[in-house]
Design an enzyme around this catalytic site. Structure first.
Site, PDB file in Angstrom:
ATOM      1  N   ASN A 210       0.849  -1.198   0.000  1.00  0.00           N
ATOM      2  CA  ASN A 210       0.000   0.000   0.000  1.00  0.00           C
ATOM      3  C   ASN A 210       0.881   1.243   0.000  1.00  0.00           C
ATOM      4  O   ASN A 210       2.113   1.142  -0.034  1.00  0.00           O
ATOM      5  CB  ASN A 210      -0.952  -0.032   1.199  1.00  0.00           C
ATOM      6  CG  ASN A 210      -0.197  -0.087   2.507  1.00  0.00           C
ATOM      7  OD1 ASN A 210       0.531   0.836   2.863  1.00  0.00           O
ATOM      8  ND2 ASN A 210      -0.316  -1.205   3.213  1.00  0.00           N
ATOM      9  N   LYS A 289       9.081 -16.744 -10.845  1.00  0.00           N
ATOM     10  CA  LYS A 289       8.268 -15.648 -11.371  1.00  0.00           C
ATOM     11  C   LYS A 289       7.044 -16.218 -12.115  1.00  0.00           C
ATOM     12  O   LYS A 289       7.192 -17.114 -12.949  1.00  0.00           O
ATOM     13  CB  LYS A 289       9.123 -14.794 -12.315  1.00  0.00           C
ATOM     14  CG  LYS A 289       8.395 -13.597 -12.839  1.00  0.00           C
ATOM     15  CD  LYS A 289       9.272 -12.802 -13.782  1.00  0.00           C
ATOM     16  CE  LYS A 289       8.431 -11.775 -14.502  1.00  0.00           C
ATOM     17  NZ  LYS A 289       9.143 -11.164 -15.597  1.00  0.00           N
ATOM     18  N   PRO A 306      -2.453 -12.196  10.412  1.00  0.00           N
ATOM     19  CA  PRO A 306      -2.756 -12.003  11.836  1.00  0.00           C
ATOM     20  C   PRO A 306      -2.985 -10.526  12.118  1.00  0.00           C
ATOM     21  O   PRO A 306      -2.380  -9.670  11.465  1.00  0.00           O
ATOM     22  CB  PRO A 306      -1.482 -12.500  12.538  1.00  0.00           C
ATOM     23  CG  PRO A 306      -0.419 -12.445  11.503  1.00  0.00           C
ATOM     24  CD  PRO A 306      -1.086 -12.655  10.178  1.00  0.00           C
ATOM     25  N   PHE A 324      -4.205   3.077  14.962  1.00  0.00           N
ATOM     26  CA  PHE A 324      -4.623   4.098  13.998  1.00  0.00           C
ATOM     27  C   PHE A 324      -5.811   3.526  13.226  1.00  0.00           C
ATOM     28  O   PHE A 324      -5.963   2.306  13.122  1.00  0.00           O
ATOM     29  CB  PHE A 324      -3.492   4.420  13.011  1.00  0.00           C
ATOM     30  CG  PHE A 324      -2.625   5.554  13.463  1.00  0.00           C
ATOM     31  CD1 PHE A 324      -1.656   5.363  14.439  1.00  0.00           C
ATOM     32  CD2 PHE A 324      -2.773   6.827  12.915  1.00  0.00           C
ATOM     33  CE1 PHE A 324      -0.852   6.403  14.859  1.00  0.00           C
ATOM     34  CE2 PHE A 324      -1.972   7.881  13.326  1.00  0.00           C
ATOM     35  CZ  PHE A 324      -1.012   7.678  14.302  1.00  0.00           C
ATOM     36  N   LYS A 338     -13.151  -0.262  15.865  1.00  0.00           N
ATOM     37  CA  LYS A 338     -11.811  -0.854  16.023  1.00  0.00           C
ATOM     38  C   LYS A 338     -11.368  -0.823  17.483  1.00  0.00           C
ATOM     39  O   LYS A 338     -10.732  -1.747  17.972  1.00  0.00           O
ATOM     40  CB  LYS A 338     -10.794  -0.106  15.151  1.00  0.00           C
ATOM     41  CG  LYS A 338     -10.844  -0.602  13.735  1.00  0.00           C
ATOM     42  CD  LYS A 338     -10.024   0.181  12.762  1.00  0.00           C
ATOM     43  CE  LYS A 338     -10.383  -0.334  11.367  1.00  0.00           C
ATOM     44  NZ  LYS A 338     -10.104   0.582  10.303  1.00  0.00           N
ATOM     45  N   LYS A 342     -10.714  -4.521  18.715  1.00  0.00           N
ATOM     46  CA  LYS A 342      -9.304  -4.880  18.909  1.00  0.00           C
ATOM     47  C   LYS A 342      -8.847  -4.657  20.350  1.00  0.00           C
ATOM     48  O   LYS A 342      -7.681  -4.803  20.670  1.00  0.00           O
ATOM     49  CB  LYS A 342      -8.423  -4.061  17.949  1.00  0.00           C
ATOM     50  CG  LYS A 342      -8.751  -4.313  16.470  1.00  0.00           C
ATOM     51  CD  LYS A 342      -7.755  -3.634  15.554  1.00  0.00           C
ATOM     52  CE  LYS A 342      -8.145  -3.790  14.097  1.00  0.00           C
ATOM     53  NZ  LYS A 342      -7.007  -3.977  13.206  1.00  0.00           N
TER      54      LYS A 342
HETATM   55  O1  PMT Z   1       2.843   6.021   6.617  1.00  0.00           O
HETATM   56  P1  PMT Z   1       2.257   7.353   6.196  1.00  0.00           P
HETATM   57  O2  PMT Z   1       2.378   7.586   4.716  1.00  0.00           O
HETATM   58  O3  PMT Z   1       2.786   8.495   7.020  1.00  0.00           O
HETATM   59  O4  PMT Z   1       0.682   7.296   6.465  1.00  0.00           O
HETATM   60  C1  PMT Z   1       0.210   7.198   7.755  1.00  0.00           C
HETATM   61  C2  PMT Z   1      -0.968   6.212   7.832  1.00  0.00           C
HETATM   62  C3  PMT Z   1      -2.136   6.759   7.056  1.00  0.00           C
HETATM   63  C4  PMT Z   1      -0.577   4.851   7.284  1.00  0.00           C
HETATM   64  C5  PMT Z   1      -1.311   6.093   9.363  1.00  0.00           C
HETATM   65  O5  PMT Z   1      -1.660   7.352   9.841  1.00  0.00           O
HETATM   66  C6  PMT Z   1      -2.473   5.114   9.585  1.00  0.00           C
HETATM   67  O6  PMT Z   1      -3.635   5.469   9.564  1.00  0.00           O
HETATM   68  N1  PMT Z   1      -2.124   3.822   9.855  1.00  0.00           N
HETATM   69  C7  PMT Z   1      -3.076   2.718   9.970  1.00  0.00           C
HETATM   70  C8  PMT Z   1      -3.538   2.370   8.599  1.00  0.00           C
HETATM   71  C9  PMT Z   1      -4.441   1.206   8.556  1.00  0.00           C
HETATM   72  O7  PMT Z   1      -4.190   0.370   7.770  1.00  0.00           O
HETATM   73  O8  PMT Z   1      -5.421   1.151   9.436  1.00  0.00           O
HETATM   74  P2  PMT Z   1      -6.425  -0.120   9.580  1.00  0.00           P
HETATM   75  O9  PMT Z   1      -7.732   0.522   9.751  1.00  0.00           O
HETATM   76  O10 PMT Z   1      -6.279  -1.129   8.537  1.00  0.00           O
HETATM   77  O11 PMT Z   1      -5.914  -0.823  10.901  1.00  0.00           O
HETATM   78  C10 PMT Z   1      -6.299  -0.403  12.215  1.00  0.00           C
HETATM   79  C11 PMT Z   1      -5.183  -0.643  13.190  1.00  0.00           C
HETATM   80  O12 PMT Z   1      -4.876  -2.032  13.247  1.00  0.00           O
HETATM   81  C12 PMT Z   1      -3.881   0.060  12.844  1.00  0.00           C
HETATM   82  O13 PMT Z   1      -3.287   0.472  14.052  1.00  0.00           O
HETATM   83  C13 PMT Z   1      -3.059  -1.033  12.164  1.00  0.00           C
HETATM   84  O14 PMT Z   1      -1.648  -0.812  12.344  1.00  0.00           O
HETATM   85  C14 PMT Z   1      -3.524  -2.258  12.937  1.00  0.00           C
HETATM   86  N2  PMT Z   1      -3.470  -3.528  12.179  1.00  0.00           N
HETATM   87  C15 PMT Z   1      -4.221  -3.694  11.062  1.00  0.00           C
HETATM   88  C16 PMT Z   1      -4.221  -4.908  10.412  1.00  0.00           C
HETATM   89  C17 PMT Z   1      -3.418  -5.956  10.915  1.00  0.00           C
HETATM   90  N3  PMT Z   1      -3.374  -7.133  10.319  1.00  0.00           N
HETATM   91  N4  PMT Z   1      -2.681  -5.755  12.011  1.00  0.00           N
HETATM   92  C18 PMT Z   1      -2.686  -4.563  12.655  1.00  0.00           C
HETATM   93  O15 PMT Z   1      -1.989  -4.387  13.658  1.00  0.00           O
END
Ligand code: PMT
Length: 402
Positions: A210, A289, A306, A324, A338, A342
């Protein structure tokens, strides 16, 4: 002692029987979270081996001014700049005299001349040498020059005399050193931060990922270090230099990010998940590949990754856990979902559909979401925002721990 977390201490050891106490001093400083580099004069090595200090400090001991090998690693000017504080313990009468005269005739005196850091001396010598008018004049000159003079203590001496000249005890010196630093919002805390994207390989040359640049997570790591924390930054592939004093673990996949997050979690006080983790990965990684075939549509089979932050929040030694949420609609609703799903303490929600904030931008605007509150912070640079976030998180962490 928490004020010593992440501080860079240069410990100078000169020749005297009290040098054996410097081993315990090194251990105490390390235990308090300081990074300790040891410099020994040749006379000091007659009393205690460099190997002992190397084992305790975790770094090679610096012994000579003109040592090509050491200069190729961390040169003496670099070492002088590196130090937040120079503590010479024990400081012998000879060293004190050379220092007072402004000499730079060995590594330790040169470092004292070349460094802007505060210097503290813990004198240790025979009582008559301490009382000698030359030593007293030298000590006075160093005091006037801004050196801290800690001790000496009075009492029975190794040579059989009784009087002033004993080096202060290591615990006393460590406490005095800690008091030299301000108490900061995260002093003594260990913080884990995930940052950047994960890459989920399809074959040896392709992956799913991403647009996360890591800027938000790296800014948080810098702010946490500035707030006195010991920081482990678990980073996906990004084009950023890790901040200084941060232990940066580079990973690629979500599974690797999980493993790095769980390692040492018992000592973690605060976990911040700023990474954009791939929710799914290919079921299988092709060994070679994948070749273009005749089919117009190619289907990928994916398996759920996970959930790192949810796993952290379930751990028996659960740290204060901050996630986040990158959303494109219903920001608060999804963030709160979330938070509960979580089991998080706080969610920092960013609306990534807004141009100029979120993924790969220099600025961000976020809303701090808890079970009963949603506070929006104004749009600003990720660097400034990270400082505000760390201040807010530190307050919440403190009130939770209280
Ligand atoms: O890296 P930058 O370009 O500065 O951009 C910052 C950002 C937009 C990436 C950052 O501010 C942000 O929002 N990060 C979380 C992005 C995200 O994918 O969020 P989510 O809604 O998918 O996940 C929620 C939370 O679970 C996050 O804390 C994520 O780290 C965590 N997560 C998600 C999936 C997973 N399998 N494991 C996790 O720990």
């Amino acid at each position: 002692m928490h004020r010593l977390t992440n501080r860079q201490i240069l410990l100078g050891i000169t020749g005297g029987i009290a040098a054996y106490k410097s081993a315990e001093l090194t251990r105490l400083l390390k235990k308090a979270g300081a990074d300790v580099r040891v410099v020994m004069t040749p006379a000091a090595t007659e009393f205690i081996t460099p190997l002992t200090l190397q084992a305790l400090s975790g770094h090679p001991v610096h012994l000579q001014l003109l040592d090509p090998e050491a200069e190729a690693g961390m040169g003496h000017i670099e070492l002088a700049r590196w130090a937040d504080h120079i503590l010479i313990a024990p400081a012998s009468a000879d060293f004190i005299a050379r220092c007072a005269a402004g000499m730079g005739n060995d590594l330790l005196t040169t470092l004292c001349l070349a460094s802007d850091a505060q210097i503290s001396l813990a004198p240790a010598m025979n009582q008559a040498m301490w009382r000698d008018s030359h030593t007293q004049a030298n000590i006075e000159a160093l005091r006037v020059a801004g050196f801290n003079i800690w001790g000496p203590d009075a009492g029975e001496q190794a040579c059989g005399d009784t009087g002033p000249g004993r080096m202060l005890e290591p615990t006393d010196l460590a406490e005095r050193l800690a008091a030299e630093f301000d108490y900061l919002a995260l002093s003594g805390k260990t913080v884990f931060i995930t940052a950047g994207p994960t890459r989920e390989p399809l074959d040896p040359v392709r992956f799913i990922s991403n647009h996360s640049s890591g800027k938000m997570g790296y800014a948080l790591a810098q702010a946490a270090v500035d707030a006195g924390a010991k920081v482990k930054l678990i980073s996906g592939p990004v084009n950023l230099m890790p901040p200084e004093r941060v232990d940066c673990v580079q990973i690629e996949t979500a599974e690797q990010m999980l493993a790095a997050s769980m390692e040492g979690l018992e000592s973690c006080d605060l976990f911040i998940g700023a990474a954009a983790v791939a929710d799914y990965r290919p079921v299988a990684i092709a060994e070679h590949k994948i070749k273009k075939g005749n089919e117009e549509i190619m289907e990928l089979r994916l398996v759920k990754n996970p959930d790192i932050i949810a796993t952290v929040a379930k751990h028996t030694h659960r740290p204060f856990t901050v996630g986040f949420a990158a959303e494109t609609r219903d920001l608060i609703h999804y963030a709160r979902d979330k938070l509960t799903r979580k089991n998080l303490d706080l969610v920092i929600a960013n609306d990534v559909s807004v141009p100029g904030i979120g993924f790969n931008s220099n600025e961000n605007q976020v809303t701090l979401v808890t079970a009963d509150k949603a506070t929006t912070l104004p749009q600003t640079s990720k660097r400034l925002l990270a400082k505000q976030l760390i201040d807010q998180i530190a307050l919440q962490l403190k009130s939770k721990q209280a």
